[in-house]
Design a protein around this motif. Structure first.
Motif, PDB file in Angstrom:
ATOM      1  N   UNK A 111     -51.132 -13.709  -7.761  1.00 35.87           N
ATOM      2  CA  UNK A 111     -50.082 -13.173  -8.633  1.00 35.87           C
ATOM      3  C   UNK A 111     -50.203 -13.786 -10.018  1.00 35.87           C
ATOM      4  N   UNK A 112     -49.897 -12.981 -11.031  1.00 35.24           N
ATOM      5  CA  UNK A 112     -49.870 -13.518 -12.391  1.00 35.24           C
ATOM      6  C   UNK A 112     -48.499 -14.127 -12.681  1.00 35.24           C
ATOM      7  N   UNK A 113     -48.364 -14.680 -13.869  1.00 34.08           N
ATOM      8  CA  UNK A 113     -47.130 -15.381 -14.232  1.00 34.08           C
ATOM      9  C   UNK A 113     -45.946 -14.422 -14.261  1.00 34.08           C
ATOM     10  N   UNK A 114     -46.173 -13.216 -14.764  1.00 34.64           N
ATOM     11  CA  UNK A 114     -45.087 -12.240 -14.871  1.00 34.64           C
ATOM     12  C   UNK A 114     -44.568 -11.861 -13.490  1.00 34.64           C
ATOM     13  N   UNK A 115     -45.469 -11.647 -12.536  1.00 34.30           N
ATOM     14  CA  UNK A 115     -45.048 -11.307 -11.177  1.00 34.30           C
ATOM     15  C   UNK A 115     -44.253 -12.440 -10.541  1.00 34.30           C
ATOM     16  N   UNK A 116     -44.714 -13.668 -10.716  1.00 36.09           N
ATOM     17  CA  UNK A 116     -43.998 -14.795 -10.140  1.00 36.09           C
ATOM     18  C   UNK A 116     -42.615 -14.958 -10.758  1.00 36.09           C
ATOM     19  N   UNK A 117     -42.504 -14.685 -12.053  1.00 29.70           N
ATOM     20  CA  UNK A 117     -41.211 -14.829 -12.714  1.00 29.70           C
ATOM     21  C   UNK A 117     -40.200 -13.814 -12.184  1.00 29.70           C
ATOM     22  N   UNK A 118     -40.656 -12.572 -11.976  1.00 28.65           N
ATOM     23  CA  UNK A 118     -39.753 -11.544 -11.455  1.00 28.65           C
ATOM     24  C   UNK A 118     -39.353 -11.857 -10.019  1.00 28.65           C
ATOM     25  N   UNK A 119     -40.307 -12.318  -9.215  1.00 29.10           N
ATOM     26  CA  UNK A 119     -39.977 -12.684  -7.842  1.00 29.10           C
ATOM     27  C   UNK A 119     -39.010 -13.863  -7.803  1.00 29.10           C
ATOM     28  N   UNK A 120     -39.107 -14.761  -8.789  1.00 29.31           N
ATOM     29  CA  UNK A 120     -38.147 -15.866  -8.854  1.00 29.31           C
ATOM     30  C   UNK A 120     -36.740 -15.333  -9.099  1.00 29.31           C
ATOM     31  N   UNK A 121     -36.615 -14.302  -9.941  1.00 28.96           N
ATOM     32  CA  UNK A 121     -35.301 -13.675 -10.145  1.00 28.96           C
ATOM     33  C   UNK A 121     -34.777 -13.070  -8.850  1.00 28.96           C
ATOM     34  N   UNK A 122     -35.668 -12.424  -8.103  1.00 27.86           N
ATOM     35  CA  UNK A 122     -35.263 -11.829  -6.828  1.00 27.86           C
ATOM     36  C   UNK A 122     -34.808 -12.899  -5.842  1.00 27.86           C
ATOM     37  N   UNK A 123     -35.541 -13.986  -5.765  1.00 27.16           N
ATOM     38  CA  UNK A 123     -35.169 -15.044  -4.823  1.00 27.16           C
ATOM     39  C   UNK A 123     -33.842 -15.686  -5.214  1.00 27.16           C
ATOM     40  N   UNK A 124     -33.642 -15.901  -6.510  1.00 29.13           N
ATOM     41  CA  UNK A 124     -32.375 -16.486  -6.957  1.00 29.13           C
ATOM     42  C   UNK A 124     -31.216 -15.528  -6.677  1.00 29.13           C
ATOM     43  N   UNK A 273     -37.731 -10.079   2.965  1.00 27.17           N
ATOM     44  CA  UNK A 273     -36.900  -9.576   1.869  1.00 27.17           C
ATOM     45  C   UNK A 273     -37.299  -8.149   1.495  1.00 27.17           C
ATOM     46  N   UNK A 274     -38.605  -7.896   1.354  1.00 25.88           N
ATOM     47  CA  UNK A 274     -39.060  -6.553   1.005  1.00 25.88           C
ATOM     48  C   UNK A 274     -38.726  -5.554   2.113  1.00 25.88           C
ATOM     49  N   UNK A 275     -38.940  -5.961   3.366  1.00 28.34           N
ATOM     50  CA  UNK A 275     -38.651  -5.060   4.474  1.00 28.34           C
ATOM     51  C   UNK A 275     -37.165  -4.728   4.519  1.00 28.34           C
ATOM     52  N   UNK A 276     -36.324  -5.700   4.241  1.00 26.95           N
ATOM     53  CA  UNK A 276     -34.876  -5.453   4.227  1.00 26.95           C
ATOM     54  C   UNK A 276     -34.504  -4.442   3.156  1.00 26.95           C
ATOM     55  N   UNK A 277     -35.073  -4.583   1.969  1.00 25.08           N
ATOM     56  CA  UNK A 277     -34.789  -3.636   0.889  1.00 25.08           C
ATOM     57  C   UNK A 277     -35.263  -2.228   1.257  1.00 25.08           C
ATOM     58  N   UNK A 278     -36.449  -2.125   1.855  1.00 22.04           N
ATOM     59  CA  UNK A 278     -36.976  -0.815   2.224  1.00 22.04           C
ATOM     60  C   UNK A 278     -36.103  -0.152   3.289  1.00 22.04           C
ATOM     61  N   UNK A 279     -35.655  -0.926   4.264  1.00 17.65           N
ATOM     62  CA  UNK A 279     -34.840  -0.369   5.345  1.00 17.65           C
ATOM     63  C   UNK A 279     -33.472   0.037   4.834  1.00 17.65           C
ATOM     64  N   UNK A 280     -32.850  -0.783   3.988  1.00 15.22           N
ATOM     65  CA  UNK A 280     -31.539  -0.420   3.445  1.00 15.22           C
ATOM     66  C   UNK A 280     -31.630   0.860   2.602  1.00 15.22           C
ATOM     67  N   UNK A 281     -32.700   0.990   1.822  1.00 15.55           N
ATOM     68  CA  UNK A 281     -32.883   2.216   1.052  1.00 15.55           C
ATOM     69  C   UNK A 281     -33.084   3.419   1.955  1.00 15.55           C
ATOM     70  N   UNK A 282     -33.816   3.224   3.061  1.00 20.68           N
ATOM     71  CA  UNK A 282     -34.031   4.323   3.996  1.00 20.68           C
ATOM     72  C   UNK A 282     -32.733   4.740   4.674  1.00 20.68           C
ATOM     73  N   UNK A 283     -31.820   3.789   4.906  1.00 22.75           N
ATOM     74  CA  UNK A 283     -30.530   4.146   5.510  1.00 22.75           C
ATOM     75  C   UNK A 283     -29.752   5.100   4.611  1.00 22.75           C
ATOM     76  N   UNK A 284     -29.825   4.882   3.312  1.00 14.55           N
ATOM     77  CA  UNK A 284     -29.138   5.787   2.387  1.00 14.55           C
ATOM     78  C   UNK A 284     -29.741   7.182   2.435  1.00 14.55           C
ATOM     79  N   UNK A 285     -31.069   7.260   2.565  1.00 15.03           N
ATOM     80  CA  UNK A 285     -31.725   8.566   2.659  1.00 15.03           C
ATOM     81  C   UNK A 285     -31.292   9.284   3.929  1.00 15.03           C
ATOM     82  N   UNK A 286     -31.256   8.581   5.051  1.00 16.39           N
ATOM     83  CA  UNK A 286     -30.859   9.192   6.322  1.00 16.39           C
ATOM     84  C   UNK A 286     -29.404   9.645   6.268  1.00 16.39           C
ATOM     85  N   UNK A 287     -28.585   8.868   5.605  1.00 20.06           N
ATOM     86  CA  UNK A 287     -27.160   9.186   5.554  1.00 20.06           C
ATOM     87  C   UNK A 287     -26.902  10.515   4.862  1.00 20.06           C
ATOM     88  N   UNK A 288     -27.645  10.802   3.791  1.00 21.31           N
ATOM     89  CA  UNK A 288     -27.385  12.013   3.004  1.00 21.31           C
ATOM     90  C   UNK A 288     -28.360  13.142   3.313  1.00 21.31           C
TER      91      UNK A 288
END
Length: 341
Positions: A111-124, A273-288
């Motif tokens: 990962x480059x510096x930019x990717x690590x910085x964004x992932x740090x925001x996600x973790x925080x 974390x990524x799997x959780x985000x993908x599954x939660x987004x898929x729940x919204x698709x199934x709902x509508x």
């Protein structure tokens, strides 16, 4: 000393180095302190360096690449089978050196510096969300001890608790009212921190073309899209779309033997974390899906008739992961009417 392959066992201050020549014969076994690492590898001729993908691995990978070395990161579970003896730094470095030379080894992209910085925001942000949920549950539990029950949902805390504190008929002690007010203020502060971090993540998302393209997929928003791009980059580290879905743990776990295939539940491997985000987004698709008449919604409704709702959710998350891989690797935009030739 002709060193062609090096394995490094990373640590905070003391690093173990193991090197072999072109014939696989050990020619280097050395222990280095943190300040000695740059000097040592700057003088070493360019070679292949293997490391486990752990804390500070991406930093050292970028550092050593700057000296002309080829750096490859591996998941620790893939290195473990090559440890021949009891676990120690010397054995770990030797195992890493052996594993990185295997032709069928799977590697983690640096990962480059930019990717690590964004992932740090996600973790925080993830940490603040957990703390906010814990604080809301504590408030709910403390009030429940006095017979005051709050409806489910974190938004109901802010809506109902202030009125309960001001209500003199519930006979709450004054010290307890002050305590609950303090906890409410803390909850509001955590909520503010989450909103500020989400604003920063969305700003990065708007400035990144790949993230914006992923956000066009139903079930993937700015948070999920930015996390995906920051984690996998252009997606070319995966040979095909199924590898990305498998890395996210969205494929069935296989336990076959004797020519008898047996597929179990999803593996739940990879980034939780990524799997959780993908599954939660898929729940919204199934709902509508019931309110739409497109081809995908029709397929999803037919799937819901045959399978449990949670299975359909994972199927949508798997599909979105494969679409995301195609968009990233082929530099394309999402089309809902796309049909393969």
């Amino acid at each position: 000393m002709n060193v062609t392959t090096v394995g490094i066992d990373l640590a905070k201050n003391i690093f173990q180095v193991h090197g072999v020549n072109e014939h696989g014969k050990p020619v280097l076994t050395k222990q280095l302190r943190r300040h000695q690492m740059p000097t040592f590898f700057a003088k070493l001729p360019p070679c292949v360096i293997g490391m486990e993908a752990c804390a500070s691995a991406h930093f050292w990978a970028r550092k050593l690449q700057g000296f002309g070395h080829t750096v490859r990161l591996m998941a620790p579970q893939f290195v473990k089978p090559y440890v021949k003896t009891n676990k120690n730094d010397v054995a770990d470095a030797e195992a890493i050196c052996e594993a990185v030379a295997r032709p069928n080894m799977r590697f983690v992209p640096v990962k480059n510096i930019d990717q690590q910085a964004v992932l740090a925001l996600h973790r925080a942000r993830q940490g603040f969300v957990r703390a906010r949920t814990a604080q809301a549950n504590q408030i709910r539990g403390l009030l429940g001890e006095f017979g005051l029950v709050i409806p489910r949902g974190i938004t109901n805390i802010a809506q109902h608790v202030p009125a309960l504190i001001e209500d003199a008929s519930n006979e709450l002690p004054g010290s307890f009212r002050l305590l609950v007010q303090r906890l409410i203020d803390h909850l509001k502060e955590l909520d503010r921190q989450v909103e500020e971090l989400e604003t920063q993540i969305k700003a990065w998302h708007r400035a990144n073309d790949a993230s914006r393209r992923l956000a066009e997929i139903p079930g993937i928003g700015p948070i999920t899209a930015s996390a995906l791009v920051a984690s996998i980059g252009d997606g070319k580290c995966f040979s095909n779309a199924r590898q990305l879905a498998a890395w996210l743990g969205l494929v069935p776990r296989q336990h076959s033997s004797g020519g008898k295939p047996l597929l179990l539940g999803i593996t739940k491997r990879g980034d939780t974390y990524l799997r959780t985000l993908m599954v939660h987004g898929a729940r919204a698709v199934v709902r509508y899906a019931t309110n739409k008449n497109d081809a995908f919604s029709g397929w999803l409704r037919r799937l819901l008739v045959r399978r449990h709702k949670n299975i359909a959710v994972v199927a949508v998350a798997n599909r979105n992961a494969r679409i995301a891989w195609a968009l990233l690797t082929q530099d394309r935009t999402f089309r809902s009417d796309y049909a393969s030739s």
